[in-house]
Write a protein that holds these residues in place. Structure first.
Motif, PDB file in Angstrom:
ATOM      1  N   GLN A 238      -1.603  -4.413  38.176  1.00 49.63           N
ATOM      2  CA  GLN A 238      -1.432  -3.042  37.609  1.00 49.63           C
ATOM      3  C   GLN A 238      -0.939  -2.943  36.570  1.00 49.63           C
ATOM      4  O   GLN A 238      -1.581  -2.227  35.623  1.00 49.63           O
ATOM      5  CB  GLN A 238       0.000  -2.604  38.144  1.00 49.63           C
ATOM      6  N   HIS A 239       0.187  -4.347  35.551  1.00 55.13           N
ATOM      7  CA  HIS A 239       0.653  -3.889  34.208  1.00 55.13           C
ATOM      8  C   HIS A 239      -1.199  -4.006  33.370  1.00 55.13           C
ATOM      9  O   HIS A 239      -0.928  -3.888  32.302  1.00 55.13           O
ATOM     10  CB  HIS A 239       1.219  -5.110  33.852  1.00 55.13           C
ATOM     11  N   GLN A 241      -4.227  -3.517  33.922  1.00 50.43           N
ATOM     12  CA  GLN A 241      -5.296  -2.105  33.926  1.00 50.43           C
ATOM     13  C   GLN A 241      -4.773  -0.875  33.181  1.00 50.43           C
ATOM     14  O   GLN A 241      -5.270   0.075  32.676  1.00 50.43           O
ATOM     15  CB  GLN A 241      -5.674  -2.171  35.407  1.00 50.43           C
ATOM     16  N   LYS A 242      -3.548  -0.542  33.097  1.00 45.94           N
ATOM     17  CA  LYS A 242      -2.905   0.204  32.892  1.00 45.94           C
ATOM     18  C   LYS A 242      -1.999   0.386  32.017  1.00 45.94           C
ATOM     19  O   LYS A 242      -0.310  -0.170  32.497  1.00 45.94           O
ATOM     20  CB  LYS A 242      -2.580   0.853  34.200  1.00 45.94           C
ATOM     21  N   GLU A 243      -2.005   0.858  30.958  1.00 45.27           N
ATOM     22  CA  GLU A 243      -0.735   0.641  30.053  1.00 45.27           C
ATOM     23  C   GLU A 243       0.546   1.743  30.273  1.00 45.27           C
ATOM     24  O   GLU A 243       0.246   2.444  30.254  1.00 45.27           O
ATOM     25  CB  GLU A 243      -1.526   1.099  28.513  1.00 45.27           C
ATOM     26  N   ASP A 244       1.323   0.430  29.989  1.00 43.89           N
ATOM     27  CA  ASP A 244       2.555   1.084  29.600  1.00 43.89           C
ATOM     28  C   ASP A 244       3.408   1.067  31.866  1.00 43.89           C
ATOM     29  O   ASP A 244       3.354   2.503  32.127  1.00 43.89           O
ATOM     30  CB  ASP A 244       2.774   2.719  29.310  1.00 43.89           C
ATOM     31  N   TRP A 245       2.246   0.622  33.105  1.00 45.73           N
ATOM     32  CA  TRP A 245       2.388   0.562  34.192  1.00 45.73           C
ATOM     33  C   TRP A 245       4.113   0.185  34.196  1.00 45.73           C
ATOM     34  O   TRP A 245       4.349  -0.830  34.219  1.00 45.73           O
ATOM     35  CB  TRP A 245       1.511   0.058  34.888  1.00 45.73           C
ATOM     36  N   PHE A 250       5.676   4.177  39.305  1.00 43.12           N
ATOM     37  CA  PHE A 250       4.896   3.866  41.270  1.00 43.12           C
ATOM     38  C   PHE A 250       5.264   4.348  41.699  1.00 43.12           C
ATOM     39  O   PHE A 250       5.083   5.141  43.131  1.00 43.12           O
ATOM     40  CB  PHE A 250       4.558   2.339  41.030  1.00 43.12           C
ATOM     41  N   ASP A 257      -5.509   5.005  43.492  1.00 37.65           N
ATOM     42  CA  ASP A 257      -6.764   3.829  43.389  1.00 37.65           C
ATOM     43  C   ASP A 257      -6.361   3.004  44.901  1.00 37.65           C
ATOM     44  O   ASP A 257      -5.952   2.403  44.663  1.00 37.65           O
ATOM     45  CB  ASP A 257      -7.510   3.634  42.117  1.00 37.65           C
ATOM     46  N   ASP A 260      -4.240   0.459  43.644  1.00 36.60           N
ATOM     47  CA  ASP A 260      -2.184   1.613  43.934  1.00 36.60           C
ATOM     48  C   ASP A 260      -2.909   1.237  45.554  1.00 36.60           C
ATOM     49  O   ASP A 260      -1.064   0.768  46.032  1.00 36.60           O
ATOM     50  CB  ASP A 260      -2.276   3.131  43.673  1.00 36.60           C
TER      51      ASP A 260
END
Length: 668
Positions: A238-239, A241-245, A250, A257, A260
């Motif tokens: 998650q971290h 692929q997604k900035e500031d996740w 969540f 997706d 998730d």
């Protein structure tokens, strides 16, 4: 970017220079070619940029120079601490496992050059090893994909990737060492250095560990290792692929997706959502029926007693059902060894499951069979045999001997032996029914390992009672009640010359417990061996205060001090035996010249990052050489578990008071 030894030499050379230095000078000083210098300088620029630092300054005539050295030096020091740049030849299995784990963890394509740099192998070797792992990937419904001029990645279910990563990671590295790495960032092996530092971003890991701890607090229980690692991998993805996740964000939204959805599946398994009342009743009925059918095969009632076994088995099956419904597979790490030694039990459990209409895969059946095999083994030893115990304490011969004395006092045992961790071998373990240890031993069958504290506490005795039979002591009244019967038997079968003397000695023997306390030997312990300081900057410095005092009075050499610190670094803070109290010790061969004791009181305390999570304020530094000396540990532990005494020590007792309290506790 991982720097090799040559790059590190150039970097350290530049850090030592005050101004520009010509590349020819660098090549001459380090005995390498100009071309190699230029190649490594480019690597250095990438390394510095990745860490937000200024690249090397270059001048056509003057050469090259590092700017802002004061910012670069601490980063280099931390890098050297975490990663050893020396060239190292990894085994074929280590290389292939690293390739597999990297591909499972990273969803983006990984270039071949990355593997070349990290593993110190050629491009051809990388490609050959990738080909070698394709079979395992195929068996797990995953496919290795090559993107020309970009690299390799895996296609397949993200849940499967997380699950396979967790299983193979546990098989490849020491999980105990990995948890120490999460706590401190330190590695104690070359394998750990390769896998931990190159698979994970250390700073990101710290954040992820905190997020997972938040989840564990919410469900009010600890996850097993496989689920913990599956969740950790999902967080890493998650971290990445997604900035500031963040996990907090969540929780507020809905899955958007595949990643998730994977998170939800794993989290549902972790939380073990409560099943409905109807489903729960069906599972309970299945567990009852399974216990009855297996019980009929072995003529044993698994539902009797306090039903602890039934509750544990039912809890496991509830969890198993949720896991299977979520598509999460857990692999039994001792599957083949268990089947080899317990094939009959496995077969009976499988047939019983099938007769109840349940189709369960062999891995899951093996977990159920382990419950039954362990329970039968436990009852066998309780009812038929006195067990054999092996007591293990890393480098702590004194603590092992003290535990052995306590165990002999409390339980009926056929045999008990102590051994250091480094001398514990599979052949030795097979001779004993249980291993009693003061640290976790994840590599052993958990049903045979009894994890206890350095000095037996109430919760330890409760655990041990589930596996061992308490020693039964007759009361004085029971003993005296049999006196007349015994005396009559003796009178009828022997000629007595002094009846009164016999009567007195028999009665005395019957009402005594027959055990004489070993004498505490004389040791070197004086008032000047009690040291009080205001603070210690590190736990190592705290250990050194007392250890150096023993050196000064001739009790130990410097080897003792180094060994105590090395043991804590290697095995963790196991010497913290009570909240805020350390019993620092090493083996007789580790620089001990004579028996001695030192006491260090640290007013402000220092964290050892132990299970009590309380600053250590009292350190007993214990050097034991003679075979009679271990009784001293038992006497000290009685003082240590005395909370009132320890509170006075920590609150400001004078060194004289501490000395007299310790002395009286030893020779009471």
């Amino acid at each position: 970017m991982k720097l090799n030894q040559q790059s590190m030499e150039i970097l350290e050379f530049l850090l030592a220079q005050e101004s520009f230095v010509n590349m020819n000078v660098i090549a001459t000083e380090l005995v390498i070619s100009d071309r190699v210098v230029r190649y490594n300088l480019n690597k250095l620029d990438v390394f510095l940029e990745e860490r937000g630092l200024e690249k090397t300054m270059r001048h056509r005539r003057k050469g090259v120079m590092l700017a802002r050295k004061q910012e670069i030096q601490p980063v280099v020091a931390m890098f050297k601490q975490r990663i050893t740049p020396e060239r190292y030849k990894y085994s074929q299995e280590e290389i292939q496992r690293f390739l597999l784990l990297r591909l499972l963890l990273c969803d983006e394509a990984t270039p071949v050059t990355y593997f070349e740099q990290v593993l110190f192998i050629s491009r051809t070797s990388v490609l050959n090893h990738l080909k070698a792992i394709e079979g395992e990937l195929f068996l797990n419904d995953l496919e290795l994909i090559h993107k020309p001029r970009i690299g390799f990645y895996l296609e397949g279910s993200i849940v499967l990737k997380c699950s396979l990563f967790a299983r193979r990671f546990i098989q490849t590295v020491s999980v105990h060492e990995f948890y120490r790495f999460l706590d401190s960032g330190d590695c104690s092996s070359k394998k750990g250095e390769l896998f931990f530092n190159n698979l994970f971003d250390v700073d990101l890991l710290e954040r992820i560990v905190m997020e997972i701890e938040e989840i564990e607090d919410g469900i009010d229980r600890a996850m097993d290792d496989q689920l913990y690692l599956m969740l950790l991998v999902a967080f890493v993805k998650q971290h990445a692929q997604k900035e500031d996740w963040s996990y907090a964000d969540f929780r507020k939204g809905n899955p958007v997706d595949m990643l998730d959805n994977t998170m939800e599946i794993i989290l549902n398994t972790v939380r073990q959502y409560r099943v409905g009342e109807q489903d729960e009743a069906q599972i309970t009925s299945f567990v009852v029926a399974l216990c009855e059918r297996v019980g009929r095969q072995y003529r044993m009632d698994f539902m009797d007693g306090d039903r602890a076994f039934f509750r544990q088995l039912r809890a496991h099956i509830l969890w198993m059902v949720r896991r299977i419904e979520s598509g999460v597979m857990i692999e039994n790490p001792i599957f083949h060894a268990f089947i080899r030694d317990n094939r009959a039990v496995f077969q009976v459990v499988r047939e019983c499951c099938e007769s109840l209409g349940k189709q369960i895969n062999p891995q899951e059946i093996s977990f159920l069979a382990i419950y039954f095999a362990s329970e039968m083994e436990r009852r066998k030893h309780l009812l038929m045999e006195k067990p054999k115990l092996l007591v293990v304490c890393p480098e702590g011969v004194a603590v092992s001997n003290m535990l052995a004395m306590q165990l002999k006092q409390y339980f009926e045992l056929e045999e008990i032996e102590t051994v250091s961790l480094r001398k514990m071998t599979p052949d030795l373990i097979r001779k004993f029914d249980f291993v009693v240890s003061t640290i976790d031993l994840p590599e052993l069958d958990s049903s045979r390992v009894l994890r206890v504290n350095g000095y037996l506490q109430e919760d330890d005795l409760e655990l041990l009672q589930d596996h061992l039979q308490m020693r039964l002591k007759k009361t004085e009244q029971e003993a005296v009640g049999k006196f007349s019967q015994i005396l009559d038997i003796v009178s009828r079968n022997a000629e007595i010359t002094n009846f009164s003397k016999l009567e007195f000695e028999l009665l005395e023997a019957l009402i005594s417990d027959g055990w004489e306390r070993p004498r505490v030997p004389q040791i070197v312990f004086r008032k000047d061996m009690v040291v009080r300081v205001r603070r210690a900057n590190t736990w190592q410095q705290a250990i050194e205060i007392g250890a150096k005092r023993l050196e000064e009075v001739g009790v130990t050499t410097a080897d003792f001090r180094r060994k105590v610190i090395a043991n804590i670094k290697c095995y963790g803070p196991y010497m913290v035996v009570a909240p805020g109290v350390v019993l620092a010790h090493a083996g007789p061969e580790d620089g001990i010249l004579q028996d001695g004791l030192g006491v260090t009181v640290i007013e402000e305390g220092i964290l050892f990052f132990d299970r009590f999570d309380e600053p250590v304020r009292v350190i007993f530094t214990l050097a034991l050489r003679t075979k009679e000396a271990p009784i001293l540990v038992e006497q000290l532990m009685k003082l240590i578990v005395n909370q009132d005494k320890m509170a006075k020590f920590k609150a400001g007792h004078s060194t004289d008071d501490v000395y007299h309290d310790v002395l009286s506790a030893i020779y009471e």
